[in-house]
Design an enzyme around this catalytic site. Structure first.
Site, PDB file in Angstrom:
ATOM      1  N   GLU A 126       1.342  -1.363   0.364  1.00 34.54           N
ATOM      2  CA  GLU A 126       1.117  -2.055  -0.904  1.00 34.54           C
ATOM      3  C   GLU A 126      -0.067  -1.371  -1.578  1.00 34.54           C
ATOM      4  O   GLU A 126      -1.214  -1.645  -1.253  1.00 34.54           O
ATOM      5  CB  GLU A 126       0.851  -3.543  -0.694  1.00 34.54           C
ATOM      6  CG  GLU A 126       0.817  -4.290  -2.033  1.00 34.54           C
ATOM      7  CD  GLU A 126       0.507  -5.765  -1.873  1.00 34.54           C
ATOM      8  OE1 GLU A 126       0.914  -6.538  -2.748  1.00 34.54           O
ATOM      9  OE2 GLU A 126      -0.154  -6.147  -0.899  1.00 34.54           O
ATOM     10  N   ALA A 137      -6.031  -7.931  -5.952  1.00 29.90           N
ATOM     11  CA  ALA A 137      -7.142  -7.685  -5.028  1.00 29.90           C
ATOM     12  C   ALA A 137      -7.096  -6.272  -4.457  1.00 29.90           C
ATOM     13  O   ALA A 137      -7.227  -6.059  -3.251  1.00 29.90           O
ATOM     14  CB  ALA A 137      -7.114  -8.714  -3.912  1.00 29.90           C
ATOM     15  N   HIS A 138      -6.877  -5.290  -5.333  1.00 30.75           N
ATOM     16  CA  HIS A 138      -6.893  -3.884  -4.932  1.00 30.75           C
ATOM     17  C   HIS A 138      -7.987  -3.172  -5.703  1.00 30.75           C
ATOM     18  O   HIS A 138      -8.239  -3.491  -6.878  1.00 30.75           O
ATOM     19  CB  HIS A 138      -5.536  -3.221  -5.219  1.00 30.75           C
ATOM     20  CG  HIS A 138      -4.424  -3.717  -4.366  1.00 30.75           C
ATOM     21  ND1 HIS A 138      -3.899  -2.998  -3.317  1.00 30.75           N
ATOM     22  CD2 HIS A 138      -3.732  -4.893  -4.391  1.00 30.75           C
ATOM     23  CE1 HIS A 138      -2.923  -3.687  -2.746  1.00 30.75           C
ATOM     24  NE2 HIS A 138      -2.808  -4.842  -3.375  1.00 30.75           N
ATOM     25  N   HIS A 192       2.893  -5.433  -8.553  1.00 30.80           N
ATOM     26  CA  HIS A 192       1.620  -5.057  -9.174  1.00 30.80           C
ATOM     27  C   HIS A 192       1.922  -4.152 -10.359  1.00 30.80           C
ATOM     28  O   HIS A 192       1.403  -3.048 -10.484  1.00 30.80           O
ATOM     29  CB  HIS A 192       0.696  -4.390  -8.159  1.00 30.80           C
ATOM     30  CG  HIS A 192       0.130  -5.343  -7.158  1.00 30.80           C
ATOM     31  ND1 HIS A 192      -0.993  -6.104  -7.405  1.00 30.80           N
ATOM     32  CD2 HIS A 192       0.544  -5.686  -5.911  1.00 30.80           C
ATOM     33  CE1 HIS A 192      -1.252  -6.870  -6.350  1.00 30.80           C
ATOM     34  NE2 HIS A 192      -0.333  -6.637  -5.432  1.00 30.80           N
ATOM     35  N   GLY A 246       1.624 -23.160  -2.204  1.00 30.80           N
ATOM     36  CA  GLY A 246       1.105 -24.166  -3.109  1.00 30.80           C
ATOM     37  C   GLY A 246      -0.011 -23.664  -3.999  1.00 30.80           C
ATOM     38  O   GLY A 246      -0.469 -24.394  -4.894  1.00 30.80           O
ATOM     39  N   HIS A 248      -0.134 -19.849  -4.907  1.00 31.02           N
ATOM     40  CA  HIS A 248       0.387 -18.698  -5.646  1.00 31.02           C
ATOM     41  C   HIS A 248       1.459 -19.086  -6.665  1.00 31.02           C
ATOM     42  O   HIS A 248       1.647 -18.381  -7.659  1.00 31.02           O
ATOM     43  CB  HIS A 248       0.975 -17.665  -4.669  1.00 31.02           C
ATOM     44  CG  HIS A 248      -0.057 -16.804  -4.022  1.00 31.02           C
ATOM     45  ND1 HIS A 248      -0.826 -17.241  -2.972  1.00 31.02           N
ATOM     46  CD2 HIS A 248      -0.454 -15.523  -4.284  1.00 31.02           C
ATOM     47  CE1 HIS A 248      -1.652 -16.262  -2.602  1.00 31.02           C
ATOM     48  NE2 HIS A 248      -1.447 -15.225  -3.390  1.00 31.02           N
ATOM     49  N   ASP A 271       2.035 -12.698   2.709  1.00 30.28           N
ATOM     50  CA  ASP A 271       0.996 -11.875   2.072  1.00 30.28           C
ATOM     51  C   ASP A 271      -0.350 -12.233   2.684  1.00 30.28           C
ATOM     52  O   ASP A 271      -1.391 -12.226   2.009  1.00 30.28           O
ATOM     53  CB  ASP A 271       0.984 -12.072   0.550  1.00 30.28           C
ATOM     54  CG  ASP A 271       0.130 -11.032  -0.181  1.00 30.28           C
ATOM     55  OD1 ASP A 271      -0.155  -9.964   0.412  1.00 30.28           O
ATOM     56  OD2 ASP A 271      -0.275 -11.288  -1.329  1.00 30.28           O
TER      57      ASP A 271
END
Length: 384
Positions: A126, A137-138, A192, A246, A248, A271
């Site tokens: 990913e 969060a990259h 993404h 609940g 995402h 994830d």
């Protein structure tokens, strides 16, 4: 020489979920590491009345758990594997997170060894070939365009165990990289991404078959600009990942996905990052610092959601008790569909004779009460 093989076993009296539907008062026979056609001679009988017997869960997208990440070396990876197995995930694809290409190649080599040992089902990259507009969060500084030669470098580093690569397919080289992955038998996943509807259709036509955590890290649906979500939902060639924690997804978004894609095209994923199965606190996701509060992971800088702390037993329970989905549909999303995507449906994903004896025992309230993997109890049955 001692006999270390599992004792033949029959689970009887529970509601067994098969591809054909629910079987109240059914039975599952286990002989060695596989499910048997009938009860083996001398088998132990385990009465599981009042419980559900479902296939072991299959997670396509998982970054870690138990305080350890799949990017942290072999021992850390095994800690994560053990954490998720204890929550019913008997088959797992290890996901990396954006980093320098050489670092990712080294991580892939370590994970390939674990795949060769049978500890994981393969590797999912990913990043770094994702959009800076939808990076989540990259680390933006480490993102790259999906140059097919660089994509091929990572695939080769996994030594035949690369299972999936998430790409922003609208970027330069994106479609060529999708075609390369399709030729190599590796899943090309759209994620993404800041792609338009038309660009996403082109990616699917080029060979993309998965939506990485649909709805998250991509443009929303617009009535004049339908975007990637609409293209991914409407095409029967695409399986959509959903993170059912609940946080995402709003429940209505999950229902929308099931309504339009159908149960046969949904795969629940975690994830998960390394805080899954662990306490609140501060963690690292790749090079970025994450704070977990109340089980929700967010970047310290910027506050973006940073993976999840989800385990698939919780995703199952929520899907049935909160989302009110049929148990058979949830089993498809957690077991059969991801097994098919991985090309492993002949071995895992359903409770059929000849397949691996991977199963999860749930009570009437869908709380986990036992986990078996390849005929061995990972979590011993907790029965009244």
């Amino acid at each position: 020489m001692a006999d270390n093989s599992a004792r033949p076993l029959v689970l009887t009296g529970g509601t067994v979920v098969l591809p054909t539907g629910e079987v109240p008062g059914g039975q599952v026979a286990v002989d060695g590491r596989r499910i048997a056609e009938r009860a083996p001679e001398g088998a132990e009988v385990l009465d599981v009345r009042g419980h559900w017997v479902v296939p072991g869960f299959v997670d396509l997208h998982n970054h870690g758990g138990g305080g350890a990440a799949f990017s942290g070396g072999a021992e850390a990876a095994l800690t994560a594997v053990r954490t998720h197995r204890a929550h019913g995930t008997t088959t797992l694809v290890a996901s990396t997170v954006t980093d320098d290409l050489d670092v990712l190649a080294r991580q892939a080599g370590i994970l390939a060894e674990l795949a060769e040992q049978g500890d994981i089902a393969g590797v999912h990259f990913e990043g770094p070939f994702i959009s800076p507009c939808r990076k989540g969060a990259h680390s933006e500084a480490l993102l790259r365009h999906p140059d097919p030669a660089e994509v091929r470098k990572l695939v080769d580093a996994a030594r035949g165990h690369a299972k999936m690569v998430t790409l922003a397919t609208e970027l330069p080289g994106g479609l060529d990289s999708v075609r390369l992955l399709a030729e190599q038998g590796v899943i090309a996943a759209v994620g993404h991404t800041d792609a338009s509807y038309e660009q996403t259709v082109a990616a699917i036509d080029a060979g993309a078959t998965v939506a990485t955590h649909l709805f998250n890290a991509m443009p929303p649906i617009g009535h004049r600009d339908p975007g990637p979500i609409t293209a991914l939902l409407e095409d029967g060639r695409v399986t959509v990942e959903l993170i059912n924690d609940g946080t995402h997804l709003h429940p209505a978004a999950l229902q929308l996905a099931f309504h339009h894609a159908g149960a046969e095209r949904v795969a629940f994923i975690t994830d998960a990052m390394d805080a899954a199965g662990s306490a609140d606190g501060r963690y690292l996701l790749g090079p970025l610092e994450v704070e977990v509060r109340g089980g929700v992971a967010r970047l310290v800088e910027g506050g973006s959601i940073a993976g999840s702390t989800l385990t698939l037993d919780r995703a199952f329970r929520r899907a049935v008790t909160v989302d009110r989905l049929p148990v058979t549909d949830v089993v498809r999303a957690l077991s059969a569909n991801p097994a098919r995507l991985l090309g492993m449906a002949d071995r895992i994903g359903s409770l059929e004779p000849g397949k691996d004896a991977d199963l999860v025992l749930l009570d009437a309230d869908f709380a986990l009460k036992g986990v078996m993997r390849r005929g061995e109890w990972v979590v011993a049955p907790q029965l009244p």
